[in-house]
Design a protein around this motif. Structure first.
Motif, PDB file in Angstrom:
ATOM      1  N   ALA A 220       0.902  -1.169   0.022  1.00 25.81           N
ATOM      2  CA  ALA A 220      -0.037  -0.040   0.092  1.00 25.81           C
ATOM      3  C   ALA A 220       0.866   1.219   0.240  1.00 25.81           C
ATOM      4  CB  ALA A 220      -0.874  -0.011   1.067  1.00 25.81           C
ATOM      5  N   GLY A 221       0.392   2.329  -0.393  1.00 26.94           N
ATOM      6  CA  GLY A 221       1.200   3.520  -0.590  1.00 26.94           C
ATOM      7  C   GLY A 221       1.028   3.949  -1.745  1.00 26.94           C
ATOM      8  N   PRO A 222       1.469   5.624  -2.019  1.00 24.49           N
ATOM      9  CA  PRO A 222       1.599   5.892  -3.469  1.00 24.49           C
ATOM     10  C   PRO A 222       2.361   5.185  -4.330  1.00 24.49           C
ATOM     11  CG  PRO A 222       2.879   7.061  -1.886  1.00 24.49           C
ATOM     12  CD  PRO A 222       1.973   6.266  -1.070  1.00 24.49           C
ATOM     13  N   ALA A 223       2.197   4.908  -5.631  1.00 15.72           N
ATOM     14  CA  ALA A 223       3.128   3.974  -6.432  1.00 15.72           C
ATOM     15  C   ALA A 223       4.116   4.791  -7.421  1.00 15.72           C
ATOM     16  CB  ALA A 223       1.910   3.194  -7.259  1.00 15.72           C
ATOM     17  N   GLY A 224       4.692   4.251  -7.848  1.00 15.54           N
ATOM     18  CA  GLY A 224       5.838   4.713  -8.766  1.00 15.54           C
ATOM     19  C   GLY A 224       6.764   5.759  -8.376  1.00 15.54           C
ATOM     20  N   SER A 225       6.955   6.810  -9.339  1.00 13.04           N
ATOM     21  CA  SER A 225       7.918   7.902  -9.190  1.00 13.04           C
ATOM     22  C   SER A 225       7.614   8.770  -8.046  1.00 13.04           C
ATOM     23  CB  SER A 225       8.291   8.327 -10.439  1.00 13.04           C
ATOM     24  OG  SER A 225       7.046   9.176 -11.110  1.00 13.04           O
ATOM     25  N   PRO A 226       6.350   8.919  -7.748  1.00 13.85           N
ATOM     26  CA  PRO A 226       6.291  10.134  -6.821  1.00 13.85           C
ATOM     27  C   PRO A 226       6.656   9.947  -5.348  1.00 13.85           C
ATOM     28  CG  PRO A 226       4.101   9.769  -8.158  1.00 13.85           C
ATOM     29  CD  PRO A 226       5.018   8.603  -8.387  1.00 13.85           C
ATOM     30  N   SER A 227       7.003   8.648  -4.922  1.00 11.23           N
ATOM     31  CA  SER A 227       7.279   8.344  -3.472  1.00 11.23           C
ATOM     32  C   SER A 227       8.397   7.829  -3.403  1.00 11.23           C
ATOM     33  CB  SER A 227       6.221   7.821  -2.900  1.00 11.23           C
ATOM     34  OG  SER A 227       6.043   6.581  -3.328  1.00 11.23           O
ATOM     35  N   ALA A 228       8.809   6.511  -4.404  1.00  8.86           N
ATOM     36  CA  ALA A 228       9.845   5.734  -4.154  1.00  8.86           C
ATOM     37  C   ALA A 228      10.618   5.421  -5.492  1.00  8.86           C
ATOM     38  CB  ALA A 228       9.439   4.354  -3.568  1.00  8.86           C
ATOM     39  N   PRO A 229      11.107   6.336  -6.100  1.00  6.76           N
ATOM     40  CA  PRO A 229      11.913   6.192  -7.462  1.00  6.76           C
ATOM     41  C   PRO A 229      12.831   5.043  -7.348  1.00  6.76           C
ATOM     42  CG  PRO A 229      12.552   8.383  -6.469  1.00  6.76           C
ATOM     43  CD  PRO A 229      11.586   7.749  -5.654  1.00  6.76           C
ATOM     44  N   ALA A 230      12.976   4.379  -8.357  1.00  6.27           N
ATOM     45  CA  ALA A 230      14.039   3.384  -8.498  1.00  6.27           C
ATOM     46  C   ALA A 230      15.551   3.589  -8.408  1.00  6.27           C
ATOM     47  CB  ALA A 230      13.936   2.542  -9.705  1.00  6.27           C
ATOM     48  N   GLY A 231      15.680   5.192  -8.759  1.00  7.08           N
ATOM     49  CA  GLY A 231      16.794   5.872  -8.834  1.00  7.08           C
ATOM     50  C   GLY A 231      16.659   7.249  -8.854  1.00  7.08           C
ATOM     51  N   TRP A 232      17.830   8.033  -8.285  1.00  5.58           N
ATOM     52  CA  TRP A 232      17.568   9.341  -8.522  1.00  5.58           C
ATOM     53  C   TRP A 232      19.116   9.824  -9.058  1.00  5.58           C
ATOM     54  CZ3 TRP A 232      20.473  11.909  -4.169  1.00  5.58           C
ATOM     55  CH2 TRP A 232      21.022  11.074  -3.186  1.00  5.58           C
ATOM     56  N   ALA A 233      19.127  11.233  -9.089  1.00  4.40           N
ATOM     57  CA  ALA A 233      20.076  12.000  -9.774  1.00  4.40           C
ATOM     58  C   ALA A 233      20.451  11.145 -11.234  1.00  4.40           C
ATOM     59  CB  ALA A 233      21.462  11.496  -9.042  1.00  4.40           C
ATOM     60  N   LEU A 234      19.041  11.361 -11.998  1.00  2.00           N
ATOM     61  CA  LEU A 234      19.211  10.638 -13.099  1.00  2.00           C
ATOM     62  C   LEU A 234      20.160  11.357 -14.270  1.00  2.00           C
ATOM     63  CD1 LEU A 234      15.070  10.623 -13.470  1.00  2.00           C
ATOM     64  CD2 LEU A 234      16.720   8.689 -12.775  1.00  2.00           C
ATOM     65  N   PRO A 235      20.464  10.572 -15.163  1.00  4.65           N
ATOM     66  CA  PRO A 235      21.418  11.262 -16.303  1.00  4.65           C
ATOM     67  C   PRO A 235      20.954  12.476 -16.876  1.00  4.65           C
ATOM     68  CG  PRO A 235      20.514   9.019 -16.958  1.00  4.65           C
ATOM     69  CD  PRO A 235      19.956   9.173 -15.528  1.00  4.65           C
ATOM     70  N   GLU A 236      21.597  13.092 -17.518  1.00  7.36           N
ATOM     71  CA  GLU A 236      21.177  14.233 -18.362  1.00  7.36           C
ATOM     72  C   GLU A 236      20.271  14.184 -19.526  1.00  7.36           C
ATOM     73  OE1 GLU A 236      25.625  14.588 -17.936  1.00  7.36           O
ATOM     74  OE2 GLU A 236      24.201  14.345 -16.202  1.00  7.36           O
ATOM     75  N   GLU A 237      20.624  12.477 -20.071  1.00 10.14           N
ATOM     76  CA  GLU A 237      19.868  12.280 -21.397  1.00 10.14           C
ATOM     77  C   GLU A 237      18.149  12.160 -20.740  1.00 10.14           C
ATOM     78  OE1 GLU A 237      22.479  10.869 -20.171  1.00 10.14           O
ATOM     79  OE2 GLU A 237      23.726  11.681 -21.575  1.00 10.14           O
ATOM     80  N   ALA A 238      18.021  11.934 -19.265  1.00  6.97           N
ATOM     81  CA  ALA A 238      16.630  11.733 -19.184  1.00  6.97           C
ATOM     82  C   ALA A 238      15.888  13.097 -19.054  1.00  6.97           C
ATOM     83  CB  ALA A 238      16.632  11.301 -17.602  1.00  6.97           C
ATOM     84  N   PHE A 239      16.586  14.288 -19.252  1.00  3.38           N
ATOM     85  CA  PHE A 239      15.810  15.486 -19.337  1.00  3.38           C
ATOM     86  C   PHE A 239      15.975  16.198 -20.759  1.00  3.38           C
ATOM     87  CE2 PHE A 239      16.988  14.812 -14.948  1.00  3.38           C
ATOM     88  CZ  PHE A 239      16.009  14.735 -14.429  1.00  3.38           C
TER      89      PHE A 239
END
Length: 448
Positions: A220-239
């Motif tokens: 239970a809880g908010p799903a996906g990126s808003p609360s528990a991203p699989a990774g952070w400090a994403l590569p520049e190509e992600a933007f």
């Protein structure tokens, strides 16, 4: 033994279980909100204590138990163990002294009225707490339930969301489980203009642009990126960005660690550029505002937020003037440079509740930025960050490609300062929020 009985959301006094009804019939002391006491079939000889402030009621329970005058019953709303009085009673008297008979939580009933699941919702209590946390949670997450309280009801919530330009649908559920039950859908502006009765049970805040998660869930809880991203400090190509005008991921990693974005926080990204910092803060659960002076940059931030499935408020304007009408942030990231940087940092440092992080490439501006942070009473620190990335060479070999050095400076509000809050790491669990009281002031705050 203290018997705690939840009522008011579909299981009124006439619908109590056999054990709960028997406990109430034998009670010598009954504690509860006035509406609960008036509705319950109390024994004629039972002493009544109307809940206002919580501490005097707990003292009355303690004195009654010490005197050995008979059983104690506490009436509460819905599930007393869900943002309710069970916690305060257990802390005072011990969990072994309690027998709890919950009713349906008001949040569960409200979502049931809409035919919606709520295992992916964020639930936040604004009863007896600083409402800014609830507002920020509603801004950051697509499905939120707010337990309301005096000064933090549908009108206040709607007004704050309307000022932020948040496109939300508010569902106001009142007097759940009674003959006066009402469930209304409104825009934030419509909710802000109404006078609401005290019977409001819960406000659901839904983002129609972000569809609910489909498929079976395990946690239970908010799903996906808003609360528990699989990774952070994403590569520049992600933007999406222009001419490499994006905060490099090594720098962003340190900036996020110092910003500490979490559910219930508000973070400013000033001089947002691509908005990479704002987007990452939103992915970690914070409400985010990106301030960008160029029109194409503002559109780029919107595109990046949409690509990552988060809601970022974009303000097209130049700082510090563009900051004046924004609500005070918990943390601020300032990117870029220019001669006006010290003035922008000063404006941010005056209003930040926890910290300000600044990145800059020019050595000459470091003293002025440090001075601007220190002049507002912030504790300053910083590093020169220089990294080398692996880069391929012909012949299947690898070299190190050095990046440009970047100064990362930060100022932290001393913990003793008014409004200061702890500095958590990215993805930290939400606390009660800056300025929040440790719990509800009465059983009215229990699953309200």
């Amino acid at each position: 033994m203290i018997t705690v009985i939840g009522t008011g959301t579909g299981t009124g006094p006439s619908g109590l279980s056999g054990r709960a009804a028997a406990a109430l019939a034998d009670a010598a002391l009954v504690v509860g909100a006035r509406r609960h006491l008036d509705a319950a079939p109390l024994p004629p000889a039972a002493r009544r204590v109307v809940l206002g402030p919580l501490a005097p009621a707990l003292d009355a329970v303690a004195a009654h138990r010490e005197s050995g005058d008979g059983p104690v019953v506490v009436l509460a709303s819905g599930d007393p163990g869900f943002f309710g009085i069970t916690r305060a009673l257990a802390e005072r008297f011990g969990a072994d002294a309690l027998e709890v008979h919950p009713s349906s939580p008001s949040v569960a009933v409200a979502f049931a009225r809409l035919g919606l699941s709520w295992d992916d919702a964020v639930v936040v209590s604004a009863h007896g707490r600083d409402p800014r946390t609830a507002v920020n949670v509603c801004r950051a997450h697509p499905k939120t339930a707010v337990l309301t309280g005096p000064g933090a009801g549908p009108a206040e919530l709607g007004a704050a969301l309307h000022r932020a330009g948040a496109e939300r649908v508010l569902v106001v559920a009142s007097a759940l489980g009674t003959g006066e039950e009402s469930v209304e859908r409104l825009t934030p502006a419509e909710a802000a203009e109404r006078h609401w009765p005290p019977q409001v049970s819960v406000v659901l805040c839904l983002d129609p642009r972000r569809p609910a998660e489909s498929g079976a869930r395990r946690v239970a809880g908010p799903a996906g990126s808003p609360s528990a991203p699989a990774g952070w400090a994403l590569p520049e190509e992600a933007f999406e960005h222009r001419d490499s005008m994006v905060t490099k991921y090594e720098v962003r990693a340190l900036a996020l660690a110092r910003l500490g974005p979490r559910t219930g926080d508000l973070v400013w990204d000033v001089g947002a550029g691509s908005g990479s910092v704002a987007v990452e803060c939103a992915r970690l659960g914070a409400a985010a505002v990106a301030v960008e002076r160029t029109a194409d940059g503002a559109e780029r931030v919107r595109a990046n937020a949409a690509a990552h499935g988060v809601d970022v408020q974009v303000v097209h304007g130049a700082a510090p003037e563009a900051l004046e009408d924004l609500p005070d942030p918990d943390a601020v990231f300032v990117g870029g440079g220019g001669a006006g940087l010290p003035g922008i940092v000063t404006a941010c440092a005056r209003r930040a509740r926890r910290c300000v992080v600044v990145t800059l490439a020019a050595l000459d501006r470091v003293p002025a930025v440090r001075g601007a942070l220190a002049a507002q009473g912030l504790r300053t620190d910083g590093v020169l960050l220089q990294s080398s990335r692996l880069a391929p060479l012909p012949g299947d070999v690898t070299r190190l490609a050095a990046g440009n050095p970047v100064f990362v400076l930060w100022g932290t509000v001393p913990e003793s300062s008014p409004g200061a809050s702890p500095e958590p790491g990215p993805g930290a669990s939400p606390g009660p929020g800056p300025g929040a009281s440790p719990g509800p002031s009465s059983a009215e705050g229990a699953d309200h």
